[in-house]
Scaffold this motif. Structure first.
Motif, PDB file in Angstrom:
ATOM      1  N   ALA A  83       0.673  -1.134   0.181  1.00 55.07           N
ATOM      2  CA  ALA A  83       0.079   0.025   0.016  1.00 55.07           C
ATOM      3  C   ALA A  83       0.884   1.167   0.068  1.00 55.07           C
ATOM      4  O   ALA A  83       0.504   2.299  -0.705  1.00 55.07           O
ATOM      5  N   ARG A  84       1.899   1.178   0.821  1.00 56.73           N
ATOM      6  CA  ARG A  84       3.062   2.499   0.852  1.00 56.73           C
ATOM      7  C   ARG A  84       3.440   2.556  -0.540  1.00 56.73           C
ATOM      8  O   ARG A  84       3.568   3.568  -0.954  1.00 56.73           O
ATOM      9  N   MET A  85       3.825   1.475  -1.111  1.00 57.25           N
ATOM     10  CA  MET A  85       4.469   1.398  -2.618  1.00 57.25           C
ATOM     11  C   MET A  85       3.464   2.225  -3.557  1.00 57.25           C
ATOM     12  O   MET A  85       3.870   2.988  -4.342  1.00 57.25           O
ATOM     13  N   ASP A  86       2.091   1.434  -3.338  1.00 57.11           N
ATOM     14  CA  ASP A  86       1.160   2.196  -4.316  1.00 57.11           C
ATOM     15  C   ASP A  86       0.954   3.670  -3.943  1.00 57.11           C
ATOM     16  O   ASP A  86       0.905   4.358  -5.105  1.00 57.11           O
ATOM     17  N   ASN A  87       0.974   4.045  -2.796  1.00 56.41           N
ATOM     18  CA  ASN A  87       0.740   5.715  -2.643  1.00 56.41           C
ATOM     19  C   ASN A  87       2.018   6.338  -3.139  1.00 56.41           C
ATOM     20  O   ASN A  87       1.945   7.308  -3.683  1.00 56.41           O
ATOM     21  N   GLU A 142       1.918   9.000  -5.980  1.00 56.69           N
ATOM     22  CA  GLU A 142       2.531  10.377  -5.938  1.00 56.69           C
ATOM     23  C   GLU A 142       3.572  10.643  -7.014  1.00 56.69           C
ATOM     24  O   GLU A 142       3.647  11.596  -7.875  1.00 56.69           O
ATOM     25  N   LEU A 143       4.408   9.479  -7.335  1.00 58.18           N
ATOM     26  CA  LEU A 143       5.324   9.741  -8.274  1.00 58.18           C
ATOM     27  C   LEU A 143       4.548   9.747  -9.853  1.00 58.18           C
ATOM     28  O   LEU A 143       5.058  10.758 -10.598  1.00 58.18           O
ATOM     29  N   GLN A 144       3.559   9.142  -9.882  1.00 53.95           N
ATOM     30  CA  GLN A 144       2.755   9.231 -11.218  1.00 53.95           C
ATOM     31  C   GLN A 144       2.214  10.646 -11.289  1.00 53.95           C
ATOM     32  O   GLN A 144       2.093  11.104 -12.435  1.00 53.95           O
ATOM     33  N   ALA A 145       1.503  10.949 -10.315  1.00 51.86           N
ATOM     34  CA  ALA A 145       0.904  12.479 -10.305  1.00 51.86           C
ATOM     35  C   ALA A 145       2.123  13.603 -10.580  1.00 51.86           C
ATOM     36  O   ALA A 145       1.658  14.495 -11.355  1.00 51.86           O
ATOM     37  N   GLU A 146       3.246  13.238 -10.080  1.00 52.98           N
ATOM     38  CA  GLU A 146       4.385  14.105 -10.134  1.00 52.98           C
ATOM     39  C   GLU A 146       4.815  14.263 -11.729  1.00 52.98           C
ATOM     40  O   GLU A 146       4.951  15.367 -12.238  1.00 52.98           O
ATOM     41  N   ILE A 147       4.827  13.046 -12.347  1.00 50.21           N
ATOM     42  CA  ILE A 147       5.299  12.915 -13.621  1.00 50.21           C
ATOM     43  C   ILE A 147       4.178  13.354 -14.745  1.00 50.21           C
ATOM     44  O   ILE A 147       4.415  14.033 -15.586  1.00 50.21           O
ATOM     45  N   ARG A 196      10.455   1.647  -9.855  1.00 51.27           N
ATOM     46  CA  ARG A 196       9.473   1.100  -8.533  1.00 51.27           C
ATOM     47  C   ARG A 196       8.325   0.242  -8.990  1.00 51.27           C
ATOM     48  O   ARG A 196       7.826  -0.597  -8.301  1.00 51.27           O
ATOM     49  N   GLN A 197       8.001   0.325 -10.322  1.00 52.26           N
ATOM     50  CA  GLN A 197       6.959  -0.491 -10.647  1.00 52.26           C
ATOM     51  C   GLN A 197       7.292  -1.898 -10.904  1.00 52.26           C
ATOM     52  O   GLN A 197       6.454  -2.716 -10.683  1.00 52.26           O
ATOM     53  N   ARG A 255       7.324  -2.986  -7.402  1.00 52.08           N
ATOM     54  CA  ARG A 255       5.870  -3.238  -6.978  1.00 52.08           C
ATOM     55  C   ARG A 255       5.208  -4.408  -7.490  1.00 52.08           C
ATOM     56  O   ARG A 255       4.692  -5.394  -6.820  1.00 52.08           O
ATOM     57  N   ALA A 256       5.875  -4.631  -8.745  1.00 49.45           N
ATOM     58  CA  ALA A 256       5.285  -5.953  -9.280  1.00 49.45           C
ATOM     59  C   ALA A 256       5.869  -7.118  -8.621  1.00 49.45           C
ATOM     60  O   ALA A 256       5.106  -8.229  -8.241  1.00 49.45           O
ATOM     61  N   HIS A 257       7.044  -6.947  -8.348  1.00 45.41           N
ATOM     62  CA  HIS A 257       7.650  -8.224  -7.555  1.00 45.41           C
ATOM     63  C   HIS A 257       6.940  -8.113  -6.184  1.00 45.41           C
ATOM     64  O   HIS A 257       6.613  -9.432  -5.676  1.00 45.41           O
ATOM     65  N   LYS A 258       6.701  -7.114  -5.359  1.00 44.52           N
ATOM     66  CA  LYS A 258       6.169  -7.110  -4.462  1.00 44.52           C
ATOM     67  C   LYS A 258       4.660  -7.785  -4.252  1.00 44.52           C
ATOM     68  O   LYS A 258       4.332  -8.475  -3.359  1.00 44.52           O
TER      69      LYS A 258
END
Length: 527
Positions: free
Chosen positions: A77-81, A85-90, A324-325, A328-331
């Motif tokens: 969930a932290r990684m999703d957040n 945030e990173l996607q919003a920044e991008i 990070r994706q 996240r996929a690994h996680k």
């Protein structure tokens, strides 16, 4: 202090009264809650609360042998957040880059427009300067003509003054001659008058008479000479007047020409001043446009450098997002493996559980995991929570054989989330499986109202008319078996599929005969 005043109560007695009042109020509130409890609406959240309390009481504080690992989900969930945030920044950086690129293009366009305007202004300046040069030449020529005309006027004024002097002199001469002739004529007339009596007189000798006659002839000759001089003076005066008139006419012409030359000169001078003012204005505008073009070009260059830097930063952030994706996929794979391992371990523990307390502890752990997953914003995680609740319901129905618990799990977890069971745009196959299990649980618990509810939901979630009519046929038969003939007829009449329409008609005829003969089947008491 007066004699009749009562002393205040001691502090201890006051506190005990307050405590007793609060105790009575709490008891009244609890009694009211117990009285109103049967009439409270059992919402899914309230049902979940009751299920957990029930499992907690029956687990007898037995810890579950299979525990769901929430740390992986929390880190996910932290990684999703962080990814959000990173996607919003991008996204913001991409939007800013597009806006910056548009701004740079606008600045370039404005700079070119200013440069084009400066060029057109420069061309107009050249034309205006050429026009001003011609106007200046014209003004100089008109000024020379004006000065020449002024000189001519001055010369002609001098000649007119001289002619007027000559006229005055000739006039004076003619006047003097006229006066002299008048005097001579008067003397001649007097001598002529005196000569006649003297000629007749005997007192004068012939010599004196001849002398007087000679003097008279001389005076006459002198008078004739003076008259000739007067005639010549008058002719000279006439010529002088004629010359004066010609010179005055010439002077008037010169003055008219001088006035016209002065007007043309002033007009040319005003036109030249207006052109020079317009040239100055155009020149200032030209300089301003040049400065604007240079400023906008410099600003565009600065923005271009910033844009290139922002683009480089965006590429770094996109690379970071990709990394990070992957993490996240690994996680996510790790979380899916952990969930599968948890389900497998719960199944193994349920199969080997020796007591109901151990079973309830495992079911409670699965439902806690379902609560956690259903509270997540990701639809995929919520679907995973639905299947976790379904797994707990199967354990309650098949292993623990607690039909009422399985039914409450269906009411609290499965039926409220039917629309989320399938991904958007796909078939409702998963929702059908949930309804199928809920029907099993409600049939096992003999819960008629919930069975009817599930059938109605099956009709709502049916893939086509044939599938819906199959559910209507089954529901109508169950209602007829319960003696609810009118409701059964309603559902039989709604069947339109050819596969069930004939059987439905036969069943309706049979039900109508039973209703006419008042034949009543044994009824199951609805719950």
């Amino acid at each position: 202090m007066s004699r009749n005043a009562q002393p205040p109560p001691p502090p201890g007695r006051r506190g005990s009264r307050l405590f007793l009042g609060l105790l009575v109020f709490a008891g009244a509130a609890w009694a009211l809650y117990q009285l109103a409890f049967p009439y409270l609406e059992e919402t899914p959240g309230y049902l979940r609360h009751r299920i957990h309390n029930y499992l907690k009481r029956n687990a007898n504080l037995v810890p579950p042998k299979a525990v769901y690992d929430y740390d992986i989900r929390q880190s996910l969930a932290r990684m999703d957040n962080e990814l959000a945030e990173l996607q919003a920044e991008i996204k913001r950086r991409e939007t800013n880059l597009v806006a910056s690129q548009r701004e740079i293009a606008k600045l370039r366009s404005e700079s070119l427009a200013c440069r084009d305007q400066a060029r057109s202004l420069r061309a107009s300046l050249v034309a205006l300067e050429e026009t001003a040069t011609n106007l200046e030449r014209q003004q100089n020529r008109l000024a020379a003509e004006y000065h020449a005309a002024e000189t001519v006027v001055m010369e002609r004024e001098t000649s007119v003054a001289a002619a007027r002097g000559e006229v005055a002199g000739a006039q004076s001469l003619a006047t003097a001659l006229s006066n002299e002739i008048a005097v001579l004529q008067a003397g001649y007339a007097a001598h002529q008058t005196n000569l006649a009596p003297a000629a007749q007189s005997t007192n004068l000798s012939k010599a004196d008479l001849r002398a007087r006659t000679a003097e008279l002839a001389a005076e006459k000759k002198n008078l004739a000479h003076k008259e000739d001089e007067l005639r010549m003076a008058r002719q000279k005066l006439a010529r002088a007047n004629e010359l004066l008139a010609n010179r005055e006419a010439s002077l008037n012409q010169a003055r008219t020409k001088l006035l016209a030359a002065r007007t043309q000169w002033r007009t040319a001078r005003e036109n030249l001043a207006a052109k020079k003012w317009e040239i100055g204005l155009r020149h200032s505008v030209w300089l301003r446009k040049l400065r604007e073009s240079g400023d906008k070009s410099a600003l565009a260059d600065a923005r271009q450098k910033e844009w290139e830097k922002d683009k480089s930063d965006l590429a770094k952030r996109q690379a970071e997002l990709t990394q990070r994706q992957k993490e996240r996929a690994h996680k996510e794979q790790e979380a899916a493996a952990q969930t599968a391992a948890f389900i497998k371990e719960v199944r193994r523990q349920m199969a080997s559980a020796a007591t109901y307390a151990a079973m309830y502890a495992l079911i409670a752990e699965q439902l806690r995991a379902a609560d956690y997953l259903l509270a997540q914003p990701d639809p995929a995680k919520r679907r995973e929570g639905i299947w976790m609740a379904l797994e707990a319901g199967r354990h309650a129905l098949e292993t623990a054989e607690n039909f009422r618990l399985a039914g409450r799990i269906c009411e609290a977890y499965l039926l409220p989330n039917l629309k989320q069971a399938d991904p958007p745009g796909e078939s409702r196959e998963q929702a059908g499986q949930l309804l199928k299990f809920c029907l099993e649980a409600f049939h096992a618990g003999d819960e008629t109202n919930q069975i009817v509810r599930c059938h109605l939901l099956q009709i709502e979630f049916a893939a086509d008319r044939k599938q819906a009519d199959a559910v209507r046929y089954s529901l109508a038969n169950e209602l007829a078996a319960l003696g609810q003939y009118q409701e059964a007829l309603t559902f039989f009449q709604q069947i339109q599929s050819p596969d069930y329409a004939g059987s439905a008609q036969l069943r309706m005829n049979l039900i109508k005969k039973r209703m006419e003969s008042n034949f009543i089947l044994p009824l199951k008491k609805p719950r």
